[in-house]
Design a protein around this motif. Structure first.
Motif, short mmCIF file in Angstrom:
data_model
loop_
_atom_site.label_atom_id
_atom_site.label_comp_id
_atom_site.label_asym_id
_atom_site.label_seq_id
_atom_site.Cartn_x
_atom_site.Cartn_y
_atom_site.Cartn_z
N TYR A 30 -10.82 -2.08 -0.55
CA TYR A 30 -9.81 -1.88 0.54
C TYR A 30 -9.63 -0.25 0.79
N SER A 86 3.91 -5.12 -2.27
CA SER A 86 2.65 -5.07 -1.36
C SER A 86 3.28 -4.51 0.07
N GLN A 90 2.32 -1.24 2.13
CA GLN A 90 1.88 -1.18 3.38
C GLN A 90 2.59 -0.05 4.17
N LYS A 91 3.86 -0.18 3.90
CA LYS A 91 4.60 0.85 4.68
C LYS A 91 4.45 2.20 4.41
N SER A 94 1.20 3.27 6.08
CA SER A 94 1.11 3.46 7.53
C SER A 94 1.97 4.84 7.95
N LEU A 149 -1.68 -8.42 1.17
CA LEU A 149 -1.80 -7.92 2.53
C LEU A 149 -3.17 -8.34 3.28
N LYS A 150 -4.14 -8.75 2.71
CA LYS A 150 -5.14 -9.16 3.33
C LYS A 150 -5.24 -10.79 3.49
#
Length: 157
Positions: A30, A86, A90-91, A94, A149-150
């Motif tokens: 990932y 998770s 992700q936040k 980004s 996330l995936k």
């Protein structure tokens, strides 16, 4: 963004090393994951706890860059479910920052200087774990976060 797990002390238990290695290889599917172990303080048993934390703090801080997001794994930190973690990861991914650094301190915790440099504190649990176990559990949680996330079938609610 790279994820870095920075810790004081090496893992000596072969079965824990094996588990960490398994999850590191899975995470690499990932994103880039770096597990960097820093040496324990030499002659630490003869030093006061505050001095040990100060010396470890200097070592840790020397690894940070101004473009990093620094997250301490700390008993007083915020607790997450795996799914909430998770979303949080992700936040952070980004933000456009270069590295997301998670830090496991020495046996006495962190110096005040390290706390001042941190952007966040996260707790793995209200329970206490050995540093080796914390490294294994945390590495698995990074892998779990990536699969969530995936949308992959590793995590079950």
């Amino acid at each position: 963004m790279d994820i870095v797990l920075l810790s004081i002390g090496k893992v000596s238990s072969s079965w824990i090393k094996e588990g960490i290695s398994l999850f590191e290889s899975r995470i690499e599917k990932y994103l880039k994951f770096v597990n960097k172990e820093l040496p324990d303080i030499k002659n630490g048993k003869s030093l006061a706890i505050d001095k040990i934390k100060e010396l470890e703090g200097k070592i840790l801080i020397s690894e940070f860059c101004s473009s990093d997001i620094v997250v301490l794994l700390d008993e007083k930190g915020k607790e997450f479910s795996s799914r909430d973690f998770s979303v949080w990861v992700q936040k952070q991914l980004s933000t456009g920052k270069k590295r997301l650094i998670f830090v496991i301190g020495g046996p006495y915790g962190f110096s005040e200087e390290v706390y001042k440099k941190a952007d966040f504190k996260i707790s793995l649990s209200k329970m206490t774990f050995t540093h080796e176990m914390a490294k294994l559990f945390f590495t698995e949680q990074i892998y779990r976060a990536m699969t969530i996330l995936k949308g992959e079938p590793y995590h079950h609610d």
